[in-house]
Scaffold this active site. Structure first.
Site, PDB file in Angstrom:
ATOM      1  N   ASN A  32       0.831  -1.214   0.000  1.00  0.00           N
ATOM      2  CA  ASN A  32       0.000   0.000   0.000  1.00  0.00           C
ATOM      3  C   ASN A  32       0.865   1.263   0.000  1.00  0.00           C
ATOM      4  OD1 ASN A  32       0.944   0.172   2.613  1.00  0.00           O
ATOM      5  ND2 ASN A  32      -1.016  -0.292   3.586  1.00  0.00           N
ATOM      6  N   ALA A  74       3.560  -7.513   5.057  1.00  0.00           N
ATOM      7  CA  ALA A  74       2.830  -6.250   5.223  1.00  0.00           C
ATOM      8  C   ALA A  74       2.331  -6.087   6.659  1.00  0.00           C
ATOM      9  CB  ALA A  74       1.650  -6.225   4.250  1.00  0.00           C
ATOM     10  N   ALA A  75       2.993  -5.239   7.426  1.00  0.00           N
ATOM     11  CA  ALA A  75       2.620  -5.039   8.827  1.00  0.00           C
ATOM     12  C   ALA A  75       3.307  -3.782   9.349  1.00  0.00           C
ATOM     13  CB  ALA A  75       3.054  -6.237   9.667  1.00  0.00           C
ATOM     14  N   TYR A 141       2.760  -4.616  19.536  1.00  0.00           N
ATOM     15  CA  TYR A 141       3.338  -5.130  18.289  1.00  0.00           C
ATOM     16  C   TYR A 141       3.540  -6.640  18.405  1.00  0.00           C
ATOM     17  CZ  TYR A 141       7.004  -6.456  15.026  1.00  0.00           C
ATOM     18  OH  TYR A 141       7.750  -7.126  14.094  1.00  0.00           O
TER      19      TYR A 141
END
Ligand code: UDP
Length: 329
Positions: A32, A74-75, A141
Site C-alpha cells: 500500500n 505487510a505489517a 506489536y
C-alpha cells in the site's frame, strides 16, 4: 505460478523480492506504499498498489495471479508506536492476516511464509530463546504478531493452509551493492539512527536506558543481516513446497550485542566519533533478546553469510552514504 509478496516494497520485503527474482522465481508484489517505497521493488516483479485489508482488491490480485505461495511482510513494526496506538497494530497486522487468509482459502492457496518476531516472547525466562519458550509479549506489536501465529495455526487445522512463521530478531544492513536499503520515516531503529548520527544528520544517539539487568546496563539484541533474512524466506517457501508441516523458526545469530557494543561497532565500521548520551528506558522494551537458531540452520539449512555486526553495519553505512535521503535520492 507466482510467489506473491505482500509488503514487498518494505525494508525486508524489497530485499526478499530481489533475492526471489535472482533465484528465478516469478514474483508479484502487493504494497500500500504507506511505509514502503515503489523504487525499492525489483523491476522484474509485477507490482499491485493496494491494501491487504481490502478484500475486493486482494481478490482481484489473486484472480489475476496464479499464486502458488504467499510471503507476507505487510505489517506495522514499531514497538514504541504500538504502545501509543495499539489498535492500529491489531487492525493492520492481526486484521490484515484474517482478510489475507480468507482470500487464500477462497483461491485454494495453501502455503504462506510470514514475518513474526522475537517480540512475541516478551521478557525471556532464559537466554538464548528457543522456539518453544513461553510467548508473553510486552508490547502490542508482539501481541499482534502472536495472534497472527495463532490464527495461522487454526487455519492450518481447519483448511490445511501450511505456514512458516519466521520470528525475526533484529535486522540491519543493506544489499551489498548499495542499491536497496532501509528507509523509514520517522526512523526509530538503532542501527539506522546510529548511522544518521555518523552521517551528521542527527547530533547524537540517545541510548534508551542503562539500568537493565545486563553486563553494561543497556539492552541486548541479536542482529541478522537483511540479505540472510531474505534467504531464509526462500528456504522456508521451499520447505513448504516439499510438503512439510507448519512450523515457527527463530532467525537470529545466537549472539547478543548490547546497545553500547553496537555503538562501538558502528564507530569502528564508520570511523566516525558518533556522539551518544544515556536517556530513560523506552516503554515496551525487553532487556535481552537473543535467539537459539539451530532449528532454522538444521531444518531449513539456513546458512547466514554475515557473522559479525561490524560487517552488517558496514553494508548499512554504504547505503546511508550513497542515499543520504533514502529513496528520495
Ligand atoms: N534504541 C536506543 N536508541 C535509539 C533507538 C533504539 O537506545 O535511538 C535501543 C532500543 O531501546 C532497543 C534497541 O536499541 O533497546 C533496539 O531497538 P530497535 O528499535 O532498533 O529494535 P527493537 O528491538 O525494538 O525491534
Amino acid at each position: 505460478m507466482s510467489v506473491l509478496v505482500l509488503g514487498g516494497a518494505g525494508y525486508i520485503g524489497s530485499h526478499t523480492v530481489d533475492r526471489l527474482v535472482e533465484a528465478g522465481e516469478d514474483v508479484a508484489v502487493v504494497d500500500n506504499l504507506i511505509t514502503g517505497h515503489r523504487q525499492s521493488v525489483n523491476s522484474k516483479a509485477r507490482f499491485y498498489e493496494g491494501d491487504v485489508r481490502d478484500k475486493e482488491f486482494m481478490n482481484q490480485v489473486f484472480d489475476q495471479e496464479n499464486v502458488e505461495g504467499v510471503i507476507h511482510f505487510a505489517a506495522f513494526s514499531i514497538v514504541p508506536e504500538s504502545m501509543q496506538e495499539p489498535l492500529k497494530y491489531f487492525d493492520n497486522n492481526t486484521g490484515g492476516v484474517i482478510t489475507l487468509l480468507e482470500v487464500m482459502k477462497d483461491h485454494d492457496v495453501k502455503k504462506i511464509v510470514f514475518s513474526s518476531t522475537a517480540a512475541t516472547y516478551g521478557e525471556p525466562k532464559s537466554v538464548p530463546i528457543s522456539e518453544n519458550a513461553d510467548q508473553e509479549p510486552t508490547n502490542p506489536y508482539g501481541a499482534s504478531k502472536l495472534m497472527m501465529e495463532q490464527i495461522m495455526h487454526w487455519c492450518d487445522v481447519a483448511y490445511g493452509i501450511k505456514f512458516v512463521a519466521l520470528r525475526y530478531f533484529n535486522v540491519a544492513g543493506a544489499k551489498a551493492d548499495g542499491s536497496i536499503g532501509e528507509d523509514h520515516h520517522p526512523e526509530t531503529h538503532l542501527v539506522p539512527i546510529i548511522l544518521e548520527v555518523a552521517a551528521g544528520k542527527r547530533d547524537k544517539l540517545i541510548i534508551y536506558g542503562n539500568d537493565y539487568d545486563t553486563a553494561d546496563g543497556t539492552c541486548i539484541r541479536d542482529y541478522v543481516h537483511v540479505m540472510d533474512l531474505a534467504d531464509a524466506h526462500i528456504l522456508a517457501l521451499n520447505y513448504l513446497r516439499e510438503g512439510n508441516n507448519s512450523q515457527a523458526f527463530n532467525l537470529g545469530s545466537s549472539t547478543g550485542f548490547s546497545n553500547l557494543e553496537m555503538l562501538q561497532a558502528a564507530r569502528k565500521a564508520t570511523g566516525q566519533p558518533i556522539p551518544a548520551e544515556m536517556g530513560p528506558r523506552r516503554a515496551g522494551d525487553p532487556s535481552t533478546l537473543v535467539a537459539a537458531s539451530q532449528a532454522a540452520r538444521e531444518i531449513l539449512n539456513w546458512q547466514p553469510q554475515y557473522d559479525d555486526v561490524e560487517s552488517i553495519i558496514a553494508t548499512a553505512w554504504q547505503w546511508t552514504q550513497t542515499h543520504p535521503n533514502g529513496y528520495e535520492d
